[in-house]
Design an enzyme around this catalytic site. Structure first.
Site: not given
Ligand code: HAS
Ligand code: HEM
Ligand code: CU
Length: 573
Positions: A238, A242, A389-391, A452-453
């Protein structure tokens, strides 16, 4: 003079050109290696999107020759994008920034040694990945077993990042000694806090790989306990998110206001954000394991609430950065409740990339809170919702921000020029649109229950044809094609830039875009506000972070160790 966002403190000028050149070179090596990994990793993405579009391309002769299975491609995609691209980019970015911000000399031999070691680890791990001996996905859960060469390479690669932690913390401590009573400048502060957080986080995966997986894969021990390994993995897994996103926060806080023409809102608030992440990023990993046995519901619930707490620093960031953007837009004559947004420089890729990344992160963050809620988790866990979520978190909030950084950082480091603002802009906007469509398609499919996967497009009799998923499937397939175009545009711009001629040293033509601050921190601890004084002792806070994670994981792991069950490995693919 260039003002660092710390209380009218000028950023130090490095007059030793040879040293500065070497510092820039090593940073450039990290960044370019990262982007090459992204190139290979993302090539698989559109194929996977087609799979989730119901189109199976894995039976075509070319892909059959290149990939042994869907999972070999998916392993390469996950490892190269999520682990390699991020770590290399961040190592360069967060070594260079504090070195410039503090003006401390770092040992260049050690910096090069670390880069070479990290790259060697990557190359070693790449061999089994490419030869189908580590088709384990990027989470490499045992009892799926791969070649020991993979685990050793990965350990060396990840271990090298801890050497960067050492180098940056050491640089900061030397600065503290040379500047008693001074407040650490903001950018350096954010980098040091992030590296400290990563150290605490990495202990889980390092323990898993070094003490469990390597001895097991070498055959020194009879088996492995899958649940202990998985728990150690998510200790890191997790917080690693960050580690991926805080380097983007650094640019949102410190540099985006400059690109927009506005100011940083509050330096003390930005410091608080990073301290909260240092303390609270790691003891939340059980939200990935709600479905796992032998971990009590009480501990799962504690981690759930801690997860909700770690949302707070992201919300602080959301409002602060939005305020910086509003400040910029109103300075250009923007009016109205929302009308001011039209005054932002949307055609500038260095601006559009991070802002579109931020917008995508609003949705990604909201989805994260859904995932973390134990009542919703069973609906979305292991479905296509999760890649949705994570894309829009790591795949866009991080990746698109890093692309935007590359547009000014590479000119800064190399003295070359961004060849085309229009093509760079097109790459940025197509990435954003593509990922929004992708996220819609994948979240939607997840809610219908598509896993997924899975090579869903190749499933026997295609059971998924019976489900109401034609529309989200179509969206996912289309998004893959948009993203393919985006990638081609981005890498075309990148390579044209890298292959062009050096014009100058980049210091004046593409300076580090430091922004001014509305509410700065006092440069001296004596006159500083309480928030600044309490956030300054990072060494002590680092200790507290370590203690917290031991408290929140100790009892969970103790129970798992008491019931350890060693099982033999499997080779599935
Ligand atoms: Fe997540 C699963 C919960 C943040 C990445 N997360 C994943 C996985 C990845 C990932 C890769 O609780 C999959 C892992 C796997 O392969 O199984 N995630 C959270 C929570 C947050 C969160 C509570 N995740 C991230 C971030 C990631 C990331 C950051 C990568 C960089 N996530 C989960 C949970 C799972 C999970 C469960 C497990 C799911 C499962 O069942 O397997 C929090 O940190 C999110 C807090 C963020 C906010 C948003 C704040 C908004 C901001 C933008 C403001 C916009 C502005 C623009 C200022 C509350 C800062 C304004 C624009 C104008 C034009 C004015
Ligand atoms: C998995 C598409 C770019 C990180 C996947 C999956 C899809 C996908 C469809 C799900 C596969 C599955 O669950 O079977 C794409 C496309 C991209 C892109 C179309 C843009 C061209 C990226 C980038 C990142 C990323 C930029 C991170 C920097 C991952 C990860 C997984 C994943 C961590 C999970 C692999 C796993 O389940 O083991 N992607 N992706 N992808 N992608 Fe991407
Ligand atoms: Cu997490």
């Amino acid at each position: 003079p260039v003002f660092s966002p710390n209380a009218a403190r000028e950023t130090p000028v490095i007059s030793d050109a040879a040293y500065l050149g070497s510092l820039k070179k090593v940073t450039q090596y990290y960044i370019v290696t990262a982007l090459l990994a992204l190139l290979v990793g993302t090539l698989m993405g559109p194929l996977q999107a087609l799979n989730y579009g119901g189109i199976n391309v894995y039976d075509t002769p070319i892909l059959k020759a290149l990939l042994k299975s869907y999972y070999q491609g998916l392993s390469l995609h996950g490892v190269l994008n999520a682990l390699v691209f991020t770590q290399f980019f961040i190592s360069g970015w967060m070594l260079y920034l504090p070195a410039r911000d503090l003006g401390m000399r770092i040992n260049m031999k050690f910096a090069w040694f670390t880069y070479i070691l990290m790259t060697a680890g990557l190359l070693v791990a790449a061999v089994p990945l490419l030869t189908n001996n580590a088709t384990l996905l990027y989470t490499f859960y045992p009892p799926m077993e791969g070649s020991p060469v993979f685990y050793i390479g990965a350990a060396v690669m990840v271990g090298s990042s801890l050497l960067v932690v050492g180098q940056v913390v050491n640089m900061w401590l030397r600065w503290k000694r040379a500047n008693p009573g001074r407040v650490t400048p903001l950018v350096a502060f954010m980098c040091v806090a992030t590296w400290m957080m990563w150290f605490v986080a990495a202990l889980g995966i390092v323990t898993e790989v070094v003490f469990l997986l390597i001895p097991w894969s070498l055959g020194w021990v009879a088996g492995v306990d899958p649940l202990i390994s998985k728990t150690l993995f998510w200790w890191t897994g997790h917080a690693i998110v960050y580690f991926w996103v805080l380097p983007a926060y650094i640019s949102w806080y410190a540099f985006l206001p400059k690109h927009a023409g506005g100011r940083i809102v509050s330096e003390p608030l930005a410091r608080l954000t990073f301290v909260l992440f240092l303390l609270n990023s790691t003891p939340v990993g059980l939200h990935h394991q709600y479905a796992d046995p032998n971990i009590s519901n009480a501990w799962k619930t504690v981690h759930m609430f801690l997860t909700f707490l770690v949302v707070i620093p992201s919300l602080l960031t959301a409002f602060s950065v939005a305020a910086s953007l509003e400040d910029a837009a109103r300075a250009r004559g923007g009016k109205g409740l929302f009308g001011w947004m039209t005054r932002l420089p949307w055609g500038k890729p260095m601006f559009a990339a991070p802002v579109l990344a931020l917008i995508s992160f609003i949705l990604g963050g909201a989805g994260g809170v859904v995932n973390a809620s134990s009542t919703f988790a069973p609906v979305v866990h292991n479905t296509a919702w999760i890649p949705g979520h994570f894309h829009i978190t790591v795949g866009t909030a991080t990746t698109l921000t890093f692309m935007g950084i590359s547009f000014w950082l590479i000119p800064h480091l190399t003295g070359k020029r961004l060849p085309s603002v229009r093509l760079a802009s097109a790459a940025v906007w197509t990435w954003f649109v593509g990922m929004m469509v992708f996220a819609l398609g994948m979240h939607w499919q997840g809610l219908v229950g598509v896993p997924r996967r899975a090579l869903v497009s190749g499933a026997a009799q295609n059971v998924y044809k019976e489900m109401p998923i034609q529309i989200p499937q179509m969206l996912t397939a289309i998004s893959g094609m948009i993203l393919l175009v985006s990638m081609l545009l981005y890498f075309y711009v990148l390579f044209r830039m890298l292959l062009s001629r050096r014009v100058d040293d980049g210091e004046v033509s593409s300076p580090i875009p430091y922004s001014e601050v509305i509410s700065p921190a006092s440069p001296n601890l004596a006159g500083a506000s309480a928030l600044v004084r309490y956030t300054e002792p990072l060494m002590a806070l680092w200790g507290v972070a370590l203690l917290l994670v031991l408290l929140m994981y100790g009892p969970v792991l103790a129970r798992l160790f008491a019931n350890a069950e060693l099982v033999p490995g499997w080779r599935l693919y």
